[in-house]
Design an enzyme around this catalytic site. Structure first.
Site, PDB file in Angstrom:
ATOM      1  N   HIS A  21       0.850  -1.192   0.000  1.00  0.00           N
ATOM      2  CA  HIS A  21       0.000   0.000   0.000  1.00  0.00           C
ATOM      3  C   HIS A  21       0.887   1.243   0.000  1.00  0.00           C
ATOM      4  CE1 HIS A  21       0.835   0.534   4.234  1.00  0.00           C
ATOM      5  NE2 HIS A  21       0.210  -0.573   4.585  1.00  0.00           N
ATOM      6  N   HIS A  24       3.974   1.590   2.412  1.00  0.00           N
ATOM      7  CA  HIS A  24       5.211   0.915   1.984  1.00  0.00           C
ATOM      8  C   HIS A  24       5.890   1.734   0.887  1.00  0.00           C
ATOM      9  CE1 HIS A  24       2.450  -2.601   3.070  1.00  0.00           C
ATOM     10  NE2 HIS A  24       3.316  -2.527   4.069  1.00  0.00           N
ATOM     11  N   CYS A 130       2.015  -9.971  19.920  1.00  0.00           N
ATOM     12  CA  CYS A 130       1.078  -9.492  18.883  1.00  0.00           C
ATOM     13  C   CYS A 130       1.568 -10.024  17.544  1.00  0.00           C
ATOM     14  CB  CYS A 130       1.010  -7.966  18.854  1.00  0.00           C
ATOM     15  SG  CYS A 130       0.092  -7.361  17.403  1.00  0.00           S
ATOM     16  N   CYS A 133       2.191  -7.235  14.866  1.00  0.00           N
ATOM     17  CA  CYS A 133       3.517  -6.585  14.981  1.00  0.00           C
ATOM     18  C   CYS A 133       4.633  -7.614  14.926  1.00  0.00           C
ATOM     19  CB  CYS A 133       3.675  -5.851  16.306  1.00  0.00           C
ATOM     20  SG  CYS A 133       2.515  -4.550  16.653  1.00  0.00           S
ATOM     21  N   CYS A 151      -3.270  -4.874  21.366  1.00  0.00           N
ATOM     22  CA  CYS A 151      -2.115  -4.147  20.831  1.00  0.00           C
ATOM     23  C   CYS A 151      -2.560  -2.735  20.451  1.00  0.00           C
ATOM     24  CB  CYS A 151      -1.599  -4.877  19.602  1.00  0.00           C
ATOM     25  SG  CYS A 151      -0.502  -3.874  18.593  1.00  0.00           S
ATOM     26  N   HIS A 154      -2.431  -2.383  16.463  1.00  0.00           N
ATOM     27  CA  HIS A 154      -3.361  -3.141  15.628  1.00  0.00           C
ATOM     28  C   HIS A 154      -4.786  -3.207  16.177  1.00  0.00           C
ATOM     29  CE1 HIS A 154       0.471  -4.501  13.910  1.00  0.00           C
ATOM     30  NE2 HIS A 154      -0.232  -4.616  12.807  1.00  0.00           N
ATOM     31  N   LYS A 307      -3.108   5.603  11.668  1.00  0.00           N
ATOM     32  CA  LYS A 307      -2.120   5.019  10.767  1.00  0.00           C
ATOM     33  C   LYS A 307      -2.849   4.216   9.686  1.00  0.00           C
ATOM     34  CE  LYS A 307       1.766   1.850  10.590  1.00  0.00           C
ATOM     35  NZ  LYS A 307       1.734   0.412  10.635  1.00  0.00           N
ATOM     36  N   LYS A 310      -3.668  -1.908   6.037  1.00  0.00           N
ATOM     37  CA  LYS A 310      -4.544  -2.870   5.384  1.00  0.00           C
ATOM     38  C   LYS A 310      -5.474  -3.526   6.389  1.00  0.00           C
ATOM     39  CE  LYS A 310      -3.993  -3.661   0.963  1.00  0.00           C
ATOM     40  NZ  LYS A 310      -5.058  -3.960   0.018  1.00  0.00           N
TER      41      LYS A 310
HETATM   42  N1  MSP Z   1       8.676  -6.849   8.100  1.00  0.00           N
HETATM   43  C1  MSP Z   1       8.782  -5.763   8.988  1.00  0.00           C
HETATM   44  C2  MSP Z   1      10.044  -4.956   8.717  1.00  0.00           C
HETATM   45  C3  MSP Z   1      11.314  -5.750   8.826  1.00  0.00           C
HETATM   46  S1  MSP Z   1      12.721  -4.780   8.455  1.00  0.00           S
HETATM   47  C4  MSP Z   1      13.990  -5.718   8.939  1.00  0.00           C
HETATM   48  C5  MSP Z   1       7.583  -4.827   8.791  1.00  0.00           C
HETATM   49  N2  MSP Z   1       6.958  -4.932   7.637  1.00  0.00           N
HETATM   50  S2  MSP Z   1       5.680  -4.076   7.201  1.00  0.00           S
HETATM   51  O1  MSP Z   1       5.210  -4.655   5.971  1.00  0.00           O
HETATM   52  O2  MSP Z   1       4.743  -3.988   8.265  1.00  0.00           O
HETATM   53  O3  MSP Z   1       6.233  -2.660   6.856  1.00  0.00           O
HETATM   54  C6  MSP Z   1       6.361  -1.667   7.817  1.00  0.00           C
HETATM   55  C7  MSP Z   1       6.927  -0.437   7.173  1.00  0.00           C
HETATM   56  O4  MSP Z   1       6.126  -0.038   6.046  1.00  0.00           O
HETATM   57  C8  MSP Z   1       6.937   0.787   8.061  1.00  0.00           C
HETATM   58  O5  MSP Z   1       8.022   0.795   8.949  1.00  0.00           O
HETATM   59  C9  MSP Z   1       6.999   1.876   7.035  1.00  0.00           C
HETATM   60  O6  MSP Z   1       8.272   1.914   6.478  1.00  0.00           O
HETATM   61  C10 MSP Z   1       6.009   1.364   6.007  1.00  0.00           C
HETATM   62  N3  MSP Z   1       4.634   1.715   6.361  1.00  0.00           N
HETATM   63  C11 MSP Z   1       3.603   0.850   6.570  1.00  0.00           C
HETATM   64  N4  MSP Z   1       2.492   1.578   6.859  1.00  0.00           N
HETATM   65  C12 MSP Z   1       2.782   2.878   6.851  1.00  0.00           C
HETATM   66  C13 MSP Z   1       2.047   4.050   7.045  1.00  0.00           C
HETATM   67  N5  MSP Z   1       0.758   4.044   7.304  1.00  0.00           N
HETATM   68  N6  MSP Z   1       2.710   5.219   6.941  1.00  0.00           N
HETATM   69  C14 MSP Z   1       4.040   5.289   6.646  1.00  0.00           C
HETATM   70  N7  MSP Z   1       4.747   4.208   6.465  1.00  0.00           N
HETATM   71  C15 MSP Z   1       4.163   2.969   6.569  1.00  0.00           C
HETATM   72  O7  MSP Z   1       7.298  -4.067   9.688  1.00  0.00           O
END
Ligand code: MSP
Length: 523
Positions: A21, A24, A130, A133, A151, A154, A307, A310
């Site tokens: 999304h 990311h 969680c 997370c 959490c 979430h 935040k 999904k």
């Molecule tokens: N897999 C772990 C990260 C491991 S790194 C060694 C993870 N993955 S995640 O798919 O949940 O991605 C989290 C990251 O995606 C956040 O830290 C950020 O970089 C980005 N984001 C996900 N949602 C976001 C927002 N709503 N806003 C900004 N960034 C976001 O955590």
């Protein structure tokens, strides 16, 4: 002489329980812009992204969909994640998947080393976890909802884990970490993130359970095959396994590691700050390896004040935005609109407003006006050169300001500085009124000077905006005839941008399609 160290930029590796999304994409685009900016400074850069494929979150999603976790991740990575980055014009050098042998083998070797050195021991974990997370929670992190501990990120109830696990002596690193962040403030940014981590460390940290025994979707603990490593312990290592962690120094991997490690910038969202600022550097310290030069935790994209995610059904796919506004406007919008490090709300109205006023009117129109005037008044050829002191000086200041800001990850200030110069050039054209001067042949020299200086300004803008909007800037570069008269856009260095007079007279300007076309009305 060994080559200069490679500037190494990483994004988090994303969970592949679902499709990407815009949250990311926000982090990955920021990494890409930083990468391209440093490349444009003539530096050698290595940009890594990838996917985090183990853990219960991915396992449960696969099970719920009736497929094996491997089939699930293979499919999503190939049909969704990689194509998404390609569509957003992400120039990563590598893409690491945690299910690849190059990762799992190096993880096993590294963690065996930590155990041999006495940093890992057997213990029993009992406490809340969680799955959203993938995190062992401390009570202070939880909120009570309907009588259940949930959490705070979430909003879902935590699960109680009760297992015999392997533990990492995280608590031994509290003092070294505190000293590290007190002595090197640049290692953890922005300031708010550093303060949060400092107070977290000051409040005391316990040892960390680093393996799980109740499921097998993970990297096997080599000395205890009934267990798999905790997903974060596996995932964090991606930054180092991808560049040859632990390989023989004389091998290709070993040389790569020597030239790339430590990472210069780990970009992360603030949700995963503690993993990157506490657990990861502690693992590296235990192994006697250098810690990352900078961890930067940016803010969240919010939808309805929360935040975007999904799991809360507020996730927006990048394609929903790029289909309407185009890829480069997408890349531009988030970095321009939200100070990097702060939370920011996304709204369609705001993207629309910035697209229209900043991209279409200020930037796109300047390019199309210039091409039209060069065609009409100069037969499509850039006239003899001249020098506008005011614009040249403004450009020099712009480059200085933008370079400092971009290198400091203050993308908004950098982009605003460049767009302010663009506005100034627009003002210059408006005030000089070349279309009036063109009515009298006696004004030819003055007219040529205005057109030349406008073209030169656009040359500079194409280079300065190239990291943010590469496809658009390539069109502009081509339209200025600069590919032929100067050379490839990617080879133009930031340090040379403000040398006035690089577009040679005689360059053939062609009208391009509008850089930012008029938008269809959203139904
Ligand atoms: N897999 C772990 C990260 C491991 S790194 C060694 C993870 N993955 S995640 O798919 O949940 O991605 C989290 C990251 O995606 C956040 O830290 C950020 O970089 C980005 N984001 C996900 N949602 C976001 C927002 N709503 N806003 C900004 N960034 C976001 O955590």
């Amino acid at each position: 002489m060994s080559p200069a160290k490679t500037f190494y930029v990483t994004t988090p590796i994303y969970y592949v329980n679902d499709v990407p999304h815009i949250g990311h994409a926000y982090t990955t685009v920021a990494g890409d812009v930083l990468t391209r900016w440093h490349r444009q400074k003539g530096e050698s850069v290595w940009f890594l992204t990838g996917t985090d494929e183990h853990g219960q979150k991915v396992l449960r999603t696969a099970e719920a969909n009736g497929v094996t976790p491997q089939a699930w991740v293979d499919n999503l990575v190939e049909t969704s994640w990689k194509p998404n980055w390609l569509a957003l014009n992400i120039a990563n050098d590598d893409f690491i998947r945690t299910t690849e042998p190059r990762h799992s083998e190096r993880v096993q070797k590294f963690l065996t080393g930590l155990k041999d050195d006495g940093f890992i021991y057997a213990g029993k974990y009992e406490g809340p976890y969680c799955v959203g997370c993938e995190e062992f929670k401390i009570l202070g992190d939880l909120v009570e909802k309907d009588g259940k501990q949930t959490c705070s990120t979430h909003g879902t109830p935590v699960e109680i884990v009760n297992e015999n696990n392997w533990f990492f002596k995280l608590s031994e690193f509290v003092l070294p970490l505190l000293n590290h962040y007190r002595e090197s403030p640049q290692a953890l940014q922005p300031e708010s993130a550093r303060n949060e981590v400092l107070s977290f460390l000051e409040s005391g940290v316990t040892d960390l359970s680093i393996s799980r025994s109740t499921f097998d979707w993970g990297i096997t603990v080599p000395w205890d095959p009934d267990q798999v490593f905790y997903v974060w312990f596996d995932a964090l290592l991606n930054y180092a396994t991808a560049v040859g962690l632990g390989d023989d120094p004389s091998s290709a991997g070993g040389k790569k590691f020597a030239n790339t490690w430590p990472a210069d910038v780990h970009l992360v969202g603030k949700d995963i700050l503690r993993f990157h600022a506490v657990i990861w550097p502690a693992m590296l310290m235990a192994a006697g390896l250098a810690t990352p030069k900078k961890v930067f935790a940016h803010g969240w994209l919010l939808v309805g004040g929360e935040k975007m995610s999904k799991s809360k059904l507020t996730g927006i796919a990048p394609k929903q935005i790029t289909d309407h506004f185009g890829v480069d406007a997408f890349r531009y919008y988030f970095l321009r609109a939200i100070p990097f490090g702060s939370d920011g709300s996304f709204s369609w109205e705001d993207v629309h407003a910035r697209y229209t006023s900043e991209l279409a009117n200020d930037f796109g129109n300047l390019a199309s006006r210039l091409a039209a005037m060069i065609e009409k008044y100069c037969g499509g050829v850039i006239p003899e050169s001249s020098y506008d002191k005011e614009l040249a000086e403004a450009l020099a200041m712009t480059v200085e300001k933008a370079d400092a800001a971009m290198c400091d990850l203050d993308f908004q200030t950098g982009i605003v500085a460049i767009m302010d110069f663009c506005k100034q050039v627009n003002g210059y054209v408006t005030v000089k009124e070349p279309w009036i001067l063109a009515k009298d042949a006696a004004n030819k020299a003055e007219l040529d000077a205005i057109l030349y200086n406008t073209a030169e300004s656009l040359r500079a803008l194409a280079i300065l905006l190239n990291s943010v909007m590469p496809a658009t800037c390539e069109i502009l570069w081509e339209s200025l005839g600069a590919n032929k008269s100067i050379g490839a856009l990617k080879d133009q260095h930031i340090a040379d941008v403000s040398k006035w007079g690089q577009l040679p007279a005689g360059s053939v300007v062609t009208k391009s399609a509008s850089l930012f076309p008029r938008l269809d009305v959203i139904a």
